[in-house]
Design a protein around this motif. Structure first.
Motif, PDB file in Angstrom:
ATOM      1  N   TYR A 348       0.675  -1.189   0.110  1.00  0.00           N
ATOM      2  CA  TYR A 348       0.107   0.073  -0.021  1.00  0.00           C
ATOM      3  C   TYR A 348       0.868   1.304  -0.099  1.00  0.00           C
ATOM      4  O   TYR A 348       0.223   2.456  -0.083  1.00  0.00           O
ATOM      5  CB  TYR A 348      -0.947   0.194   1.043  1.00  0.00           C
ATOM      6  N   ASP A 349       2.178   1.410   0.176  1.00  0.00           N
ATOM      7  CA  ASP A 349       3.150   2.447   0.188  1.00  0.00           C
ATOM      8  C   ASP A 349       3.793   2.211  -1.220  1.00  0.00           C
ATOM      9  O   ASP A 349       4.908   2.987  -1.277  1.00  0.00           O
ATOM     10  CB  ASP A 349       3.764   2.691   1.208  1.00  0.00           C
ATOM     11  N   ASP A 350       3.753   1.189  -1.831  1.00  0.00           N
ATOM     12  CA  ASP A 350       4.722   0.943  -3.121  1.00  0.00           C
ATOM     13  C   ASP A 350       3.895   1.792  -4.250  1.00  0.00           C
ATOM     14  O   ASP A 350       3.043   1.706  -4.740  1.00  0.00           O
ATOM     15  CB  ASP A 350       4.400  -0.552  -3.547  1.00  0.00           C
ATOM     16  N   PRO A 351       5.045   2.752  -4.731  1.00  0.00           N
ATOM     17  CA  PRO A 351       4.561   3.598  -5.762  1.00  0.00           C
ATOM     18  C   PRO A 351       3.972   2.905  -7.050  1.00  0.00           C
ATOM     19  O   PRO A 351       3.021   3.408  -7.770  1.00  0.00           O
ATOM     20  CB  PRO A 351       5.800   4.213  -6.177  1.00  0.00           C
ATOM     21  N   ALA A 352       4.301   1.815  -7.292  1.00  0.00           N
ATOM     22  CA  ALA A 352       3.845   0.929  -8.322  1.00  0.00           C
ATOM     23  C   ALA A 352       2.379   0.834  -8.181  1.00  0.00           C
ATOM     24  O   ALA A 352       1.450   0.554  -9.286  1.00  0.00           O
ATOM     25  CB  ALA A 352       4.630  -0.348  -8.556  1.00  0.00           C
ATOM     26  N   LEU A 353       1.904   0.675  -6.988  1.00  0.00           N
ATOM     27  CA  LEU A 353       0.445   0.306  -6.621  1.00  0.00           C
ATOM     28  C   LEU A 353      -0.148   1.596  -6.716  1.00  0.00           C
ATOM     29  O   LEU A 353      -1.199   2.277  -7.309  1.00  0.00           O
ATOM     30  CB  LEU A 353       0.369  -0.291  -5.542  1.00  0.00           C
ATOM     31  N   THR A 354       0.097   2.607  -5.647  1.00  0.00           N
ATOM     32  CA  THR A 354      -0.396   3.850  -5.391  1.00  0.00           C
ATOM     33  C   THR A 354      -0.228   4.901  -6.656  1.00  0.00           C
ATOM     34  O   THR A 354      -1.323   5.775  -6.656  1.00  0.00           O
ATOM     35  CB  THR A 354       0.148   4.356  -4.015  1.00  0.00           C
ATOM     36  N   GLY A 355       0.731   4.662  -7.563  1.00  0.00           N
ATOM     37  CA  GLY A 355       0.700   5.579  -8.642  1.00  0.00           C
ATOM     38  C   GLY A 355       0.011   5.246  -9.718  1.00  0.00           C
ATOM     39  O   GLY A 355      -0.023   5.922 -10.778  1.00  0.00           O
ATOM     40  N   LEU A 356      -0.683   3.943  -9.813  1.00  0.00           N
ATOM     41  CA  LEU A 356      -1.272   3.554 -10.877  1.00  0.00           C
ATOM     42  C   LEU A 356      -2.296   4.387 -11.331  1.00  0.00           C
ATOM     43  O   LEU A 356      -3.482   4.754 -10.544  1.00  0.00           O
ATOM     44  CB  LEU A 356      -1.845   2.193 -10.623  1.00  0.00           C
ATOM     45  N   THR A 357      -2.653   4.622 -12.656  1.00  0.00           N
ATOM     46  CA  THR A 357      -3.649   5.479 -13.185  1.00  0.00           C
ATOM     47  C   THR A 357      -4.153   4.691 -14.028  1.00  0.00           C
ATOM     48  O   THR A 357      -3.566   3.684 -14.856  1.00  0.00           O
ATOM     49  CB  THR A 357      -3.189   6.820 -13.688  1.00  0.00           C
ATOM     50  N   LYS A 358      -5.534   4.863 -14.501  1.00  0.00           N
ATOM     51  CA  LYS A 358      -6.176   4.203 -15.716  1.00  0.00           C
ATOM     52  C   LYS A 358      -6.807   5.117 -16.760  1.00  0.00           C
ATOM     53  O   LYS A 358      -7.570   5.947 -16.568  1.00  0.00           O
ATOM     54  CB  LYS A 358      -7.423   3.476 -15.215  1.00  0.00           C
ATOM     55  N   PRO A 359      -6.261   5.069 -18.010  1.00  0.00           N
ATOM     56  CA  PRO A 359      -6.429   5.854 -19.075  1.00  0.00           C
ATOM     57  C   PRO A 359      -8.083   5.683 -19.219  1.00  0.00           C
ATOM     58  O   PRO A 359      -8.688   6.771 -19.667  1.00  0.00           O
ATOM     59  CB  PRO A 359      -5.890   5.173 -20.214  1.00  0.00           C
ATOM     60  N   TYR A 360      -8.455   4.454 -19.328  1.00  0.00           N
ATOM     61  CA  TYR A 360      -9.936   4.431 -19.406  1.00  0.00           C
ATOM     62  C   TYR A 360     -10.747   5.251 -18.661  1.00  0.00           C
ATOM     63  O   TYR A 360     -11.948   5.766 -19.097  1.00  0.00           O
ATOM     64  CB  TYR A 360     -10.454   2.945 -19.361  1.00  0.00           C
ATOM     65  N   PHE A 361     -10.357   5.416 -17.366  1.00  0.00           N
ATOM     66  CA  PHE A 361     -11.043   6.079 -16.448  1.00  0.00           C
ATOM     67  C   PHE A 361     -10.694   7.695 -16.452  1.00  0.00           C
ATOM     68  O   PHE A 361     -10.604   8.184 -15.365  1.00  0.00           O
ATOM     69  CB  PHE A 361     -10.993   5.658 -15.011  1.00  0.00           C
ATOM     70  N   ASN A 362     -10.410   8.295 -17.361  1.00  0.00           N
ATOM     71  CA  ASN A 362     -10.016   9.741 -17.547  1.00  0.00           C
ATOM     72  C   ASN A 362      -8.451   9.662 -16.574  1.00  0.00           C
ATOM     73  O   ASN A 362      -8.485  10.638 -16.027  1.00  0.00           O
ATOM     74  CB  ASN A 362     -11.088  10.429 -17.162  1.00  0.00           C
ATOM     75  N   ASP A 363      -7.476   8.578 -16.626  1.00  0.00           N
ATOM     76  CA  ASP A 363      -6.614   8.873 -15.988  1.00  0.00           C
ATOM     77  C   ASP A 363      -6.782   8.861 -14.460  1.00  0.00           C
ATOM     78  O   ASP A 363      -5.907   9.388 -13.654  1.00  0.00           O
ATOM     79  CB  ASP A 363      -5.596   9.946 -16.415  1.00  0.00           C
ATOM     80  N   ALA A 364      -7.852   8.184 -14.162  1.00  0.00           N
ATOM     81  CA  ALA A 364      -8.204   8.499 -12.563  1.00  0.00           C
ATOM     82  C   ALA A 364      -6.872   7.665 -12.029  1.00  0.00           C
ATOM     83  O   ALA A 364      -6.552   6.669 -12.351  1.00  0.00           O
ATOM     84  CB  ALA A 364      -9.451   7.848 -12.263  1.00  0.00           C
ATOM     85  N   PRO A 365      -6.492   8.261 -10.627  1.00  0.00           N
ATOM     86  CA  PRO A 365      -5.378   7.643 -10.047  1.00  0.00           C
ATOM     87  C   PRO A 365      -5.885   6.304  -9.148  1.00  0.00           C
ATOM     88  O   PRO A 365      -6.159   6.478  -7.797  1.00  0.00           O
ATOM     89  CB  PRO A 365      -4.953   8.540  -8.996  1.00  0.00           C
ATOM     90  N   VAL A 366      -6.609   5.196  -9.830  1.00  0.00           N
ATOM     91  CA  VAL A 366      -7.352   4.230  -9.164  1.00  0.00           C
ATOM     92  C   VAL A 366      -6.437   3.704  -7.967  1.00  0.00           C
ATOM     93  O   VAL A 366      -6.951   3.186  -6.939  1.00  0.00           O
ATOM     94  CB  VAL A 366      -7.767   3.053  -9.931  1.00  0.00           C
ATOM     95  N   GLY A 367      -5.169   3.507  -8.105  1.00  0.00           N
ATOM     96  CA  GLY A 367      -4.231   2.935  -7.252  1.00  0.00           C
ATOM     97  C   GLY A 367      -4.290   3.498  -5.758  1.00  0.00           C
ATOM     98  O   GLY A 367      -4.635   2.960  -4.949  1.00  0.00           O
ATOM     99  N   GLY A 368      -4.375   5.031  -5.836  1.00  0.00           N
ATOM    100  CA  GLY A 368      -4.533   5.664  -4.674  1.00  0.00           C
ATOM    101  C   GLY A 368      -5.633   5.704  -4.172  1.00  0.00           C
ATOM    102  O   GLY A 368      -5.912   5.502  -2.968  1.00  0.00           O
ATOM    103  N   ILE A 369      -6.797   5.787  -5.056  1.00  0.00           N
ATOM    104  CA  ILE A 369      -8.255   5.752  -4.518  1.00  0.00           C
ATOM    105  C   ILE A 369      -8.395   4.299  -3.676  1.00  0.00           C
ATOM    106  O   ILE A 369      -9.009   4.363  -2.553  1.00  0.00           O
ATOM    107  CB  ILE A 369      -9.087   6.045  -5.693  1.00  0.00           C
TER     108      ILE A 369
END
Lengths: 421, 328
Positions: A348-369
């Protein structure tokens, strides 16, 4: 008599056929490789991981069997009861896990296989969910969790004169579900021919999952009638139904699938696994969907465990595989591929997870959310028939939606249905 | 086996060089035993299989139905007729029975009438008769699940073809799943689509056995095609009609896949809609056997009650159809 050799031949033939079919049932080849079967509902995104694992373990072969969600658990229960037919490794969704922890002797105890050293690896409540009531046996290792968010259609919000940016949208209903319903009223007033959410059952379930106590108390009594949180959620949901906010789409139907791309509804509660479902079902709607926070704080909806039925003949090999599949590195790979959110806080503090965004969702930061959602979850006790109780409540709301019953009639039928549980 | 034995006994004397056969009492007894027992031995495989896969499950189901028998627990307490009394006092059981009979009537009656008419048309001289006859059977070859899935989409509320047609004709959309009558109609259409052609072919076969000269005589007397159908064909193929009615009844009372798939993958597929508006008897059985609790005892009681209902309805239908001849 000449018939004797004939009879002998017949007997020999029958024996040979029986022996052959018997041999065909056995899963192991002569060359010493072990075949492990994995029974899942839906695609868990394990495909590339199997390849990787088999490359590292040439003596292991992995076969995956995928079935429908409801069929999967029905079949698993039947196979457990009859003592044959289950895969070496089976997935169990959280709504069913407490039904199985009630009979831990039907599963290999993972604490004896090496899991006792791994306790800190998962979210504590995820670990607890797979423990038997006496704490002596662990039947499953956690895969994903369903930290909740709210997916919404940007185009529909804009048309209704509501804010479009995800932070502003989250702020609209930051305090409570009542705010969410209030936004729903605004939306319904401003638009014509579209709905605020897809189905009332989901909205109701989310509220119940967020409460401190759900539909069961810790003594496994059903507390639907006495728990005010359930009653409040019901009343608020009825208010939304009566305002016409529900599109009345039953999950997993063709109409429901079509709704995602046609934009017949503006919001849907999004546990992490839902995002990949939307993406595959409505490829044309890329950029139209976005992800905001869910009302009422955090909550969990869905998520699974991998269990080893006691009838499986290769507990050590199977355990080794599920330990590897549910390890943080592999959970991260699954998340990147499918969106199923890891249950191991180490990530949960791994940037690979928290920094993930999804282009499909308008680049929403789904990892952080979803990290924020998963960290904030307060574990809720789940009873043995959790899934069925929620389904009964959902059907009650369905009867209000299709106009066949008044809210009071629906509620009293729910209570009388629950009495037979 | 018996052929081999018999040739043994007849060949042996020739080999020993003529004269009356020295048939000993032991051999004689064996021969008689062979004559008597062999036929039973020949039919034994069927009865052995039937006993193992038909009779035993039936009897065992009856035994289970008298227990509190959950698949998930190892203890099965004997409860006598308790499951049956609980069943008969459950309003959801009567609801399921009513739905089943309603869907049965809605599907079977139009289906058999249509089959009769189609068969009648097919007896006439048509171009490409074989093509039409074979085409009749096509829906029946399709898998039930495929039929149910496709029809569920056709009957879809928002994007279904049927609602689209209704709307373009100026009629409103129908939420087919939600209403009792509309859901029954939709399911009946699936059943009828699958079985009409099949029954038509059976009628057609029976009609071809009706002597031509009867029709010629009727034709000379000035009877119309319809009169010929009603006055000659129907009475002449009465046994076939009885057969199709009974078979359709048995099938219709056990209808499962169509309502289950029509209800969707969620809980509505098991209860036949949120109000149980299209839950059939088999779905009711399924709900208790393969859902919460896995109450096999109760579900077995449902199975036996269904058996009684099917026998009763089939008997009633038989008595009703028998009146065809006396009416005409």
């Amino acid at each position: 008599m000449r018939s004797k050799p004939f009879r002998a031949a017949l007997a020999a033939g029958t024996a040979a056929v029986l022996a052959l079919t018997g041999a065909a049932c056995s899963s192991d080849a002569d060359d010493g490789t072990v075949t492990l079967t994995v029974g899942l509902f839906g695609d868990f995104g394990f495909g590339p991981l199997y390849e990787e694992y088999m490359e590292a373990h040439p003596d292991i072969k992995i076969e995956e069997r995928i079935s429908e969600f409801a069929d999967h658990h029905t079949n698993l229960t039947t196979h457990l009861a009859t003592g044959s037919g289950a895969a070496d490794i089976e997935a169990v969704e959280v709504g069913y896990i407490s039904q199985y922890t009630a009979s831990p002797d039907r599963f290999h105890n993972l604490l004896d296989l090496g899991a006792d050293e791994l306790e800190g690896q998962w979210l504590d409540w995820k670990w607890q969910q797979a423990l038997s009531s006496d704490g002596e046996a662990l039947i499953g290792l956690g895969t994903d969790v369903g930290g909740m968010a709210m997916c919404y259609r940007r185009d529909l919000f804009e048309a209704a004169g509501l804010p479009v940016e995800r932070d502003e949208v989250s702020a609209l209903w930051a305090d409570s579900w009542a705010d969410y319903v209030a936004v729903g009223h605004q939306y319904m007033d401003a638009t014509d021919g579209s709905y605020f959410f897809e189905s009332s059952g989901n909205m109701f379930r989310a509220q119940v999952e967020q409460a401190e106590q759900g539909v069961y108390d810790r003594e496994n009594n059903i507390v639907v009638e006495s728990n005010p949180a359930v009653g409040d959620a019901w009343d608020l949901t009825v208010e939304a139904i009566e305002a016409g906010m529900s599109n009345r789409l039953e999950a997993w139907t063709p109409e429901w699938n079509a709704g995602f791309s046609e934009g017949t509804f503006a919001t849907i509660i999004c546990p992490a696994w839902m995002t990949s479902y939307i993406e595959t079902n409505a490829p044309d709607a890329a950029g139209l969907w976005d992800v905001a926070a869910v009302p009422g704080g955090a909550g969990n909806m869905g998520g699974s465990h991998l269990v080893l039925p006691a009838q499986g003949e290769h507990p050590e090999e199977a355990y080794e595989l599920i330990e590897w599949l549910t390890a943080p590195e592999q959970q991260l790979k699954v998340f990147e591929q499918t969106g199923n959110f890891p249950s191991t806080p180490e990530l949960y503090d791994d940037p690979a997870l928290t920094g993930l965004t999804k282009p499909y969702f308008n680049d929403a930061p789904v990892g952080g959310i979803f990290t924020a959602a998963a960290e904030a979850v307060e574990p809720q006790y789940q009873g043995p028939l959790q899934g069925d109780v929620l389904a009964t409540l959902g059907q009650g709301l369905g009867r209000i939606e299709d106009g066949s019953q008044s809210p009071d009639e629906a509620w009293s039928q729910v209570l009388s249905d629950l009495e037979s549980f | 086996m018996s052929l081999a034995t018999r040739s043994d006994t007849t060949k042996r004397p020739a080999a020993t060089g003529g004269g009356p056969a020295p048939v000993g009492p032991w051999r004689h007894r064996l021969y008689r035993l062979d004559l008597k027992a062999s036929p039973f031995l020949y039919i034994a495989p069927f009865f052995a299989l039937f006993a193992a896969f038909g009779l035993f499950p039936l009897a065992f189901t009856a035994w289970v139905s008298m227990h509190d028998w959950s698949l998930l627990s190892d203890e099965h307490a004997f409860v006598g007729a308790e499951n049956y009394t609980a069943l008969l006092t459950d309003p959801y059981f009567w609801n399921a029975l009513g739905n089943t009979v309603s869907i049965l009537a809605l599907s079977t009656v139009p289906q058999l009438l249509a089959a009769l008419l189609l068969a009648h048309l097919l007896t006439m001289r048509l171009r490409g008769r074989t093509f039409f006859r074979m085409g009749m059977l096509l829906p029946n070859v399709a898998s039930v699940v495929a039929v149910a899935v496709i029809f569920s989409q056709l009957f879809g509320r928002d994007f279904g073809l049927i609602n689209w047609v209704l709307e373009s004709l100026g009629a409103g959309r129908i939420d087919w799943q939600a209403g009792r009558a509309s859901s029954h109609a939709a399911i009946a259409v699936m059943v009828a689509w699958k079985w009409t052609g099949y029954n038509a072919l059976i009628y057609l076969a029976a009609m071809q056995a009706v002597p031509r000269d009867v029709y010629e005589a009727a034709h000379l007397d000035g009877a119309s095609r319809l009169q010929q159908l009603l006055r000659i064909t129907v009475p002449m193929i009465r046994p076939t009609i009885v057969f199709t009615v009974i078979v359709s009844t048995i099938y219709g009372l056990q209808i499962f896949a169509e309502p289950q798939l029509f209800g969707g993958a969620g809980p509505n597929g098991v209860t036949g809609g949120a109000s149980r508006q299209f839950q059939t008897l088999t779905l009711y059985l399924y709900e208790h056997a393969f859902n919460r609790g896995f109450e096999f005892g109760y579900a077995s009681a449902v199975a036996w009650t269904m058996f009684a209902v099917i026998v009763l309805v089939a008997l009633l239908n038989y008595l009703f159809i028998r009146r065809i001849r006396s009416d005409s």
